[in-house]
Design an enzyme around this catalytic site. Structure first.
Site, mmCIF file in Angstrom:
data_model
loop_
_atom_site.group_PDB
_atom_site.id
_atom_site.type_symbol
_atom_site.label_atom_id
_atom_site.label_comp_id
_atom_site.label_asym_id
_atom_site.label_seq_id
_atom_site.Cartn_x
_atom_site.Cartn_y
_atom_site.Cartn_z
ATOM 1 N N PHE A 164 0.811 -1.223 0.000
ATOM 2 C CA PHE A 164 0.000 0.000 0.000
ATOM 3 C C PHE A 164 0.837 1.262 0.000
ATOM 4 O O PHE A 164 0.346 2.333 -0.356
ATOM 5 C CB PHE A 164 -0.940 0.008 1.228
ATOM 6 C CG PHE A 164 -0.262 0.441 2.514
ATOM 7 C CD1 PHE A 164 -0.088 1.791 2.809
ATOM 8 C CD2 PHE A 164 0.228 -0.493 3.428
ATOM 9 C CE1 PHE A 164 0.550 2.196 3.974
ATOM 10 C CE2 PHE A 164 0.862 -0.099 4.595
ATOM 11 C CZ PHE A 164 1.024 1.258 4.863
ATOM 12 N N LYS A 188 -1.292 -7.265 -9.188
ATOM 13 C CA LYS A 188 -2.232 -7.406 -8.068
ATOM 14 C C LYS A 188 -1.808 -6.356 -7.050
ATOM 15 O O LYS A 188 -0.941 -6.581 -6.220
ATOM 16 C CB LYS A 188 -2.128 -8.817 -7.470
ATOM 17 C CG LYS A 188 -3.365 -9.306 -6.739
ATOM 18 C CD LYS A 188 -3.856 -8.430 -5.611
ATOM 19 C CE LYS A 188 -3.065 -8.504 -4.350
ATOM 20 N NZ LYS A 188 -3.449 -7.477 -3.356
ATOM 21 N N GLU A 191 -4.967 -3.758 -1.907
ATOM 22 C CA GLU A 191 -6.409 -3.489 -1.886
ATOM 23 C C GLU A 191 -6.738 -2.282 -1.004
ATOM 24 O O GLU A 191 -7.886 -1.851 -0.946
ATOM 25 C CB GLU A 191 -7.174 -4.741 -1.427
ATOM 26 C CG GLU A 191 -6.957 -5.157 0.019
ATOM 27 C CD GLU A 191 -5.656 -5.937 0.262
ATOM 28 O OE1 GLU A 191 -4.656 -5.700 -0.451
ATOM 29 O OE2 GLU A 191 -5.639 -6.755 1.199
ATOM 30 N N SER A 241 5.398 -6.889 3.290
ATOM 31 C CA SER A 241 5.967 -7.204 4.604
ATOM 32 C C SER A 241 6.740 -8.527 4.557
ATOM 33 O O SER A 241 6.503 -9.369 3.680
ATOM 34 C CB SER A 241 4.845 -7.287 5.636
ATOM 35 O OG SER A 241 3.938 -8.301 5.267
ATOM 36 N N CYS A 296 9.438 1.868 3.305
ATOM 37 C CA CYS A 296 10.329 0.763 3.652
ATOM 38 C C CYS A 296 11.755 1.253 3.840
ATOM 39 O O CYS A 296 12.588 0.567 4.400
ATOM 40 C CB CYS A 296 10.300 -0.297 2.568
ATOM 41 S SG CYS A 296 10.912 0.347 1.028
ATOM 42 N N GLU A 395 8.878 -4.042 13.022
ATOM 43 C CA GLU A 395 8.793 -2.940 12.065
ATOM 44 C C GLU A 395 7.487 -2.214 12.385
ATOM 45 O O GLU A 395 6.401 -2.746 12.143
ATOM 46 C CB GLU A 395 8.749 -3.476 10.634
ATOM 47 C CG GLU A 395 8.645 -2.369 9.615
ATOM 48 C CD GLU A 395 8.427 -2.844 8.185
ATOM 49 O OE1 GLU A 395 7.802 -3.891 7.973
ATOM 50 O OE2 GLU A 395 8.882 -2.124 7.278
HETATM 51 P P1 NAD Z 1 1.570 -6.572 3.047
HETATM 52 O O1 NAD Z 1 2.611 -7.624 3.097
HETATM 53 O O2 NAD Z 1 0.471 -6.609 4.038
HETATM 54 O O3 NAD Z 1 0.844 -6.603 1.602
HETATM 55 C C1 NAD Z 1 1.588 -6.639 0.409
HETATM 56 C C2 NAD Z 1 0.773 -7.385 -0.641
HETATM 57 O O4 NAD Z 1 0.561 -8.716 -0.187
HETATM 58 C C3 NAD Z 1 -0.584 -6.758 -0.894
HETATM 59 O O5 NAD Z 1 -0.846 -6.779 -2.274
HETATM 60 C C4 NAD Z 1 -1.534 -7.679 -0.125
HETATM 61 O O6 NAD Z 1 -2.808 -7.766 -0.726
HETATM 62 C C5 NAD Z 1 -0.833 -9.011 -0.159
HETATM 63 N N1 NAD Z 1 -1.103 -9.818 1.046
HETATM 64 C C6 NAD Z 1 -1.282 -9.367 2.306
HETATM 65 N N2 NAD Z 1 -1.514 -10.398 3.149
HETATM 66 C C7 NAD Z 1 -1.470 -11.534 2.407
HETATM 67 C C8 NAD Z 1 -1.621 -12.922 2.702
HETATM 68 N N3 NAD Z 1 -1.863 -13.352 3.942
HETATM 69 N N4 NAD Z 1 -1.491 -13.807 1.691
HETATM 70 C C9 NAD Z 1 -1.253 -13.402 0.444
HETATM 71 N N5 NAD Z 1 -1.101 -12.088 0.102
HETATM 72 C C10 NAD Z 1 -1.203 -11.174 1.075
HETATM 73 O O7 NAD Z 1 2.323 -5.171 3.065
HETATM 74 P P2 NAD Z 1 1.693 -3.725 3.160
HETATM 75 O O8 NAD Z 1 1.176 -3.523 4.537
HETATM 76 O O9 NAD Z 1 0.799 -3.456 2.012
HETATM 77 O O10 NAD Z 1 2.996 -2.825 2.920
HETATM 78 C C11 NAD Z 1 3.879 -2.471 3.952
HETATM 79 C C12 NAD Z 1 5.044 -3.420 4.029
HETATM 80 O O11 NAD Z 1 5.737 -3.454 2.783
HETATM 81 C C13 NAD Z 1 6.081 -3.006 5.051
HETATM 82 O O12 NAD Z 1 6.545 -4.151 5.710
HETATM 83 C C14 NAD Z 1 7.191 -2.396 4.201
HETATM 84 O O13 NAD Z 1 8.478 -2.423 4.772
HETATM 85 C C15 NAD Z 1 7.126 -3.270 3.008
HETATM 86 N N6 NAD Z 1 7.738 -2.629 1.862
HETATM 87 C C16 NAD Z 1 8.968 -3.075 1.490
HETATM 88 C C17 NAD Z 1 9.604 -2.470 0.424
HETATM 89 C C18 NAD Z 1 10.954 -2.918 -0.004
HETATM 90 O O14 NAD Z 1 11.389 -2.442 -1.022
HETATM 91 N N7 NAD Z 1 11.614 -3.813 0.693
HETATM 92 C C19 NAD Z 1 8.982 -1.417 -0.263
HETATM 93 C C20 NAD Z 1 7.712 -1.007 0.136
HETATM 94 C C21 NAD Z 1 7.104 -1.633 1.211
#
Ligand code: NAD
Length: 510
Positions: A164, A188, A191, A241, A296, A395
Site C-alpha cells: 500500500f 495485483k 487493496e 511485509s 520501507c 517494524e
Molecule cells: P503486506 O505484506 O500486508 O501486503 C503486500 C501485498 O501482499 C498486498 O498486495 C496484499 O494484498 C498481499 N497480502 C497481504 N496479506 C497476504 C496474505 N496473507 N497472503 C497473500 N497475500 C497477502 O504489506 P503492506 O502492509 O501493504 O505494505 C507495507 C510493508 O511493505 C512493510 O513491511 C514495508 O516495509 C514493506 N515494503 C517493502 C519495500 C521494499 O522495497 N523492501 C517497499 C515497500 C514496502
C-alpha cells in the site's frame, strides 16, 4: 489484509466508487461477490469499494496476458522503446493527477506523492533504453567456423504483487522493465489504495500499449494464491511485509516460478560523535516522519554513538512541534494520516509498550494528533531503546522514531548487523575513512553516507539483504532487466563457402 465487509457488495458500494479490474484492455467489474473498503484516511471515511478477484478472474487476466504475449514479444525493440517514451511523456504530463489519487487513498502529502511519481518515472526512463539494455554478446570464430552469441528473451506472463505504501511507484518498478523486456504483466495491487492501478492501465492504453499486455486484478489472499500457483505465470515480483514476502517466495518457487520478494525493514541511522548534529537531526526527522513513516526506507531507528546522544535527541525533539500534521491535500501540511484506523491504532500501541518495557517516551504522537475522524497520529520519539524491546524488534511502520545509545562504532555496527532486517542503513560522520569502513562492514543492501534514505537511482538496482529480500535479484535497474529475461546462448556453424560442396548458385571467389 483488508477485512471483507459483511454487508452485501451492493450495500457497500452505495455512495462510494467501485474500483474494478482491468483485463484485456478494459475495465471489468468483479463477479466474485466480494469487495473491500477503500478509505480517504484524512477524513476517515470510506470512499471506494474494490472488487476482490476470484480464482476465475485471475485466470481471465492471465489468459489475456498469455494471448497478448504471442504478438507483444515480436514487437521490435525500436517500437517498444518508442512506446516507453510515450508512456514517460504521459505520466510526466499527468503526474499531478496521479499524486492526487495517491494522497486521497494513501494519505501522504501531495508533494510527497509527486515525489513518488517522479521516482517511478525514473524507472520508466531507464526502460526507454531497452534496446541497449537487451544487447547480447558475440564471439566470432569461437572454434573454426563457429560463432557463439547470447540473446535475452522475455519470460512470458509475469506478475507483480505490491504494497500500500507506494501504490504507483512500486508497480512502476515492475511493469516498466517487465513490459519493455517483452513480457506481459498482471498486477495485483494493494487493496488498501487500489485506484492508481486502473489509472495506470488507462494511461498505458492511451500511450499505445496493446490490450492484454498490462492487466490489473484487485484482490486479497485468494488472488495472490492463484497467482502463485498459476501454471502460465513465469515469474512473480513481490514487495510487502516480511512474513508475506517469505510466503510468496516459498510458494512461488515451489511452483517453479522465478520470484523476487522484497520484505520489511528496520533501517538504522548511525550518528557518530563528529557528525554535524543539525544536519543529522534534519535528516532523521525527514526520514523518520516523511510519509508518516510508512516507507520501507524510512529511518526508524537512530543509533547515537558516544557523547552525541544528548545533543542529538534534543535537536530532534526541538524540530518535532514544527511538523504540521493534517490532510495531505492542504498546501502547508507536512505529514498526513496513516493508511487505516487499524494500522494507526497498532502503531500507537507501541508507545505504551515502549514505556512499559523501559524506554523513555520523549514525544507522544497521540497528544498532538489532529482532531476528527481521520486516521492521524502525531510524531513520536522514544529514547533509551534496547534490542529486546518490541519497539526495536518490530517494524512499526509509522511516525515513531526510536533511539539507542551505544558507546562505540563497533557496537553500533553490531546492532545493525545483528538485526534480522537488512534493507537500508546510513551513517552520519565527517570522517571519510570511517564511512568507507562502514560500507565495508555493514550488512544491508543499501547504504547512505550522510544520506538518510539511500534509495538507488534507477540505473542501479534496489534491494535489501537478510529478511528484507527473498530471492537473488534486486528490483529495477540492471538486475530488474536480468530478472525479467532469460538468457539463451547460440552456437552456430556455417560451412566455409570456399570449401563447401553445396552449390551456391554463384561463383566462389575465394
Ligand atoms: P503486506 O505484506 O500486508 O501486503 C503486500 C501485498 O501482499 C498486498 O498486495 C496484499 O494484498 C498481499 N497480502 C497481504 N496479506 C497476504 C496474505 N496473507 N497472503 C497473500 N497475500 C497477502 O504489506 P503492506 O502492509 O501493504 O505494505 C507495507 C510493508 O511493505 C512493510 O513491511 C514495508 O516495509 C514493506 N515494503 C517493502 C519495500 C521494499 O522495497 N523492501 C517497499 C515497500 C514496502
Amino acid at each position: 489484509m483488508t477485512e471483507v465487509l459483511d454487508r452485501s457488495v451492493d450495500e457497500q458500494r452505495e455512495g462510494v466508487a467501485r474500483i474494478s479490474h482491468w483485463i484485456g484492455g478494459r475495465l471489468v467489474p468483479g463477479t466474485s461477490g466480494r469487495s473491500g473498503p477503500v478509505y480517504n484516511p484524512a477524513i476517515g471515511e470510506q470512499t471506494g469499494a474494490v472488487d476482490l478477484a476470484s480464482v476465475e478472474e485471475v485466470d481471465a487476466a492471465v489468459a489475456a496476458a498469455k494471448e497478448a504475449f504471442v504478438s507483444w514479444r515480436k514487437v521490435s525493440l525500436a517500437k517498444r522503446a518508442e512506446l516507453m517514451f510515450n508512456i514517460r511523456e504521459l505520466v510526466h504530463e499527468r503526474r499531478e493527477e496521479a499524486a492526487r489519487i495517491l494522497t486521497v487513498e494513501h494519505g501522504k502529502v501531495l508533494s510527497d506523492a509527486l515525489g513518488e511519481v517522479t521516482r517511478g518515472l525514473e524507472v520508466i526512463e531507464f526502460a526507454c533504453g531497452i534496446p541497449t539494455l537487451l544487447k547480447g554478446e558475440f564471439s566470432e570464430q569461437a572454434s573454426t567456423g563457429i560463432d557463439v552469441y547470447s540473446i535475452c528473451q522475455p519470460l512470458g506472463v509475469v506478475a507483480g504483487i505490491t504494497p500500500f505504501n507506494f501504490p504507483a511507484m512500486v508497480p512502476m518498478w515492475m511493469w516498466a522493465p517487465a513490459i519493455a523486456c517483452g513480457n506481459t504483466f498482471v498486477l495485483k495491487p494493494s487493496e488498501k489504495d487500489p485506484s492508481a492501478s486502473p489509472w495506470t492501465a488507462e494511461l498505458l492504453k492511451e500511450a499505445g500499449l496493446p490490450d492484454g499486455v498490462f492487466n490489473v486484478v484487485h484482490g486479497d489472499k485468494v488472488a495472490v494464491d492463484r497467482v502463485l500457483e498459476h501454471p502460465d505465470i513465469s515469474a512473480v515480483s513481490f514487495v510487502g511485509s516480511t512474513p508475506i514476502a517469505r510466503y510468496v517466495y516459498e510458494t512461488g518457487t515451489k511452483a517453479g516460478k522465478r520470484v523476487q520478494a522484497l520484505g520489511g525493514a528496520k533501517n538504522h541511522m548511525i550518528v557518530l560523535p563528529d557528525a554535524d548534529i543539525d544536519m543529522a537531526a534534519d535528516a532523521a526527522v525527514s526520514a523518520a516522519y516523511g510519509s508518516a513513516g510508512e516507507r520501507c526506507m524510512a529511518v526508524s531507528h537512530v543509533v547515537a554513538v558516544g557523547d552525541v546522544a544528548d545533543g542529538l535527541v534534543t535537536a530532534i525533539k526541538e524540530r518535532l512541534p514544527k511538523i504540521k500534521v493534517g490532510n495531505g491535500l492542504e498546501a502547508d501540511v507536512e505529514m498526513g494520516p496513516l493508511v487505516t484506523r487499524e494500522h494507526r491504532d497498532k502503531v500507537a500501541s507501541y508507545l505504551d509498550k515502549g514505556r512499559e518495557q523501559g524506554a523513555t517516551l520523549v514525544a507522544d504522537g497521540r497528544e498532538t494528533a489532529p482532531e476528527g475522524k481521520g486516521f492521524f497520529l502525531g510524531v513520536s520519539l522514544i529514547d533509551d531503546v534496547t534490542p529486546e524491546m518490541d519497539v526495536y524488534k518490530d517494524e512499526i511502520f509509522g511516525p515513531v522514531l526510536g533511539v539507542s545509545r551505544v558507546g562505540t562504532y563497533d557496537e553500533a555496527v553490531r546492532l545493525v548487523n545483528e538485526n534480522p532486517y537488512g534493507n537500508g542503513t546510513a551513517i552520519f560522520t565527517r570522517d571519510g575513512g570511517v564511512a568507507r569502513q562502514f560500507q565495508f562492514d555493514v550488512q544491508a543492501g543499501m547504504v547512505g553516507v550522510n544520506v538518510p534514505i539511500p534509495v538507488p537511482v534507477a540505473y542501479y538496482s534496489f534491494g535489501g539483504w537478510k529478511a528484507s529480500l527473498f530471492g537473488d535479484k534486486h528490483i529495477y535497474g540492471p538486475e530488474g532487466i536480468s530478472f525479467y529475461t532469460r538468457g539463451k546462448v547460440v552456437t552456430s556453424r556455417w560451412p566455409d563457402p570456399a570449401t563447401s560442396k553445396v552449390d551456391l548458385g554463384f561463383p566462389r571467389t575465394r
